[in-house]
Design a protein around this motif. Structure first.
Motif, PDB file in Angstrom:
ATOM      1  N   PHE A  27       8.495  -1.110   5.911  1.00 20.19           N
ATOM      2  CA  PHE A  27       9.251  -1.727   4.820  1.00 20.19           C
ATOM      3  C   PHE A  27      10.197  -0.704   4.197  1.00 20.19           C
ATOM      4  O   PHE A  27      11.371  -0.986   3.956  1.00 20.19           O
ATOM      5  CB  PHE A  27       8.286  -2.277   3.761  1.00 20.19           C
ATOM      6  N   TRP A  28       9.686   0.497   3.907  1.00 15.22           N
ATOM      7  CA  TRP A  28      10.509   1.541   3.276  1.00 15.22           C
ATOM      8  C   TRP A  28      11.705   1.885   4.164  1.00 15.22           C
ATOM      9  O   TRP A  28      12.834   1.964   3.685  1.00 15.22           O
ATOM     10  CB  TRP A  28       9.664   2.786   3.009  1.00 15.22           C
ATOM     11  N   GLN A  29      11.436   2.080   5.454  1.00 16.25           N
ATOM     12  CA  GLN A  29      12.512   2.466   6.375  1.00 16.25           C
ATOM     13  C   GLN A  29      13.550   1.360   6.549  1.00 16.25           C
ATOM     14  O   GLN A  29      14.746   1.637   6.605  1.00 16.25           O
ATOM     15  CB  GLN A  29      11.926   2.855   7.748  1.00 16.25           C
ATOM     16  N   GLU A  30      13.103   0.119   6.605  1.00 18.39           N
ATOM     17  CA  GLU A  30      14.015  -0.991   6.879  1.00 18.39           C
ATOM     18  C   GLU A  30      14.687  -1.556   5.638  1.00 18.39           C
ATOM     19  O   GLU A  30      15.820  -2.025   5.711  1.00 18.39           O
ATOM     20  CB  GLU A  30      13.260  -2.119   7.594  1.00 18.39           C
ATOM     21  N   GLY A  73       0.803  -1.230   0.000  1.00 20.60           N
ATOM     22  CA  GLY A  73       0.000   0.000   0.000  1.00 20.60           C
ATOM     23  C   GLY A  73       0.827   1.267   0.000  1.00 20.60           C
ATOM     24  O   GLY A  73       0.309   2.348   0.285  1.00 20.60           O
ATOM     25  N   GLY A  74       2.119   1.152  -0.328  1.00 23.92           N
ATOM     26  CA  GLY A  74       2.998   2.321  -0.348  1.00 23.92           C
ATOM     27  C   GLY A  74       2.480   3.403  -1.279  1.00 23.92           C
ATOM     28  O   GLY A  74       1.989   3.116  -2.363  1.00 23.92           O
ATOM     29  N   ARG A  75       2.599   4.661  -0.844  1.00 21.70           N
ATOM     30  CA  ARG A  75       2.041   5.781  -1.596  1.00 21.70           C
ATOM     31  C   ARG A  75       3.079   6.743  -2.140  1.00 21.70           C
ATOM     32  O   ARG A  75       2.717   7.737  -2.761  1.00 21.70           O
ATOM     33  CB  ARG A  75       1.058   6.532  -0.706  1.00 21.70           C
ATOM     34  N   PRO A 112       0.597   3.194   4.768  1.00 22.13           N
ATOM     35  CA  PRO A 112       0.143   2.287   5.826  1.00 22.13           C
ATOM     36  C   PRO A 112       1.370   1.874   6.651  1.00 22.13           C
ATOM     37  O   PRO A 112       2.495   1.865   6.139  1.00 22.13           O
ATOM     38  CB  PRO A 112      -0.424   1.091   5.063  1.00 22.13           C
ATOM     39  N   PRO A 113       1.189   1.537   7.918  1.00 19.80           N
ATOM     40  CA  PRO A 113       2.334   1.207   8.781  1.00 19.80           C
ATOM     41  C   PRO A 113       3.270   0.147   8.199  1.00 19.80           C
ATOM     42  O   PRO A 113       4.491   0.271   8.305  1.00 19.80           O
ATOM     43  CB  PRO A 113       1.685   0.721  10.082  1.00 19.80           C
TER      44      PRO A 113
END
Length: 84
Positions: free
Chosen positions: A58-61, A31-33, A52-53
């Protein structure tokens, strides 16, 4: 507002996908925007709505921890805000 174009090849098969493409697809499936903006071969990312959390984590890690070049490759596969 026009629909965003995706930079993900339509006929990508898992055996031919690059690690960068796989990361971009997984981020989007969560659901990445974030959307890419490419101007004079400089890629940046725009985000108007919160992820979404799961996608944010996922993006950060998985993406932010990559080298600058590899991170750019992932960003290049995100849907773009540029018009055709």
């Amino acid at each position: 507002m026009a629909m965003s174009q995706s930079n993900i090849p339509p006929e990508s098969g898992s055996d031919t996908e690059t690690p960068s493409l796989k990361l971009a697809k997984e981020y989007l499936s969560l659901g990445g925007r974030r959307r890419s903006k490419i101007d004079d071969n400089i890629t940046s990312v725009r985000q108007w709505e919160e992820d979404p959390p799961e996608a944010e984590r996922f993006w950060q890690e998985r993406v932010e921890t990559l080298s600058k070049d590899k991170r750019k490759q992932v960003k290049d596969f995100l849907p773009t805000i540029n018009t055709p």
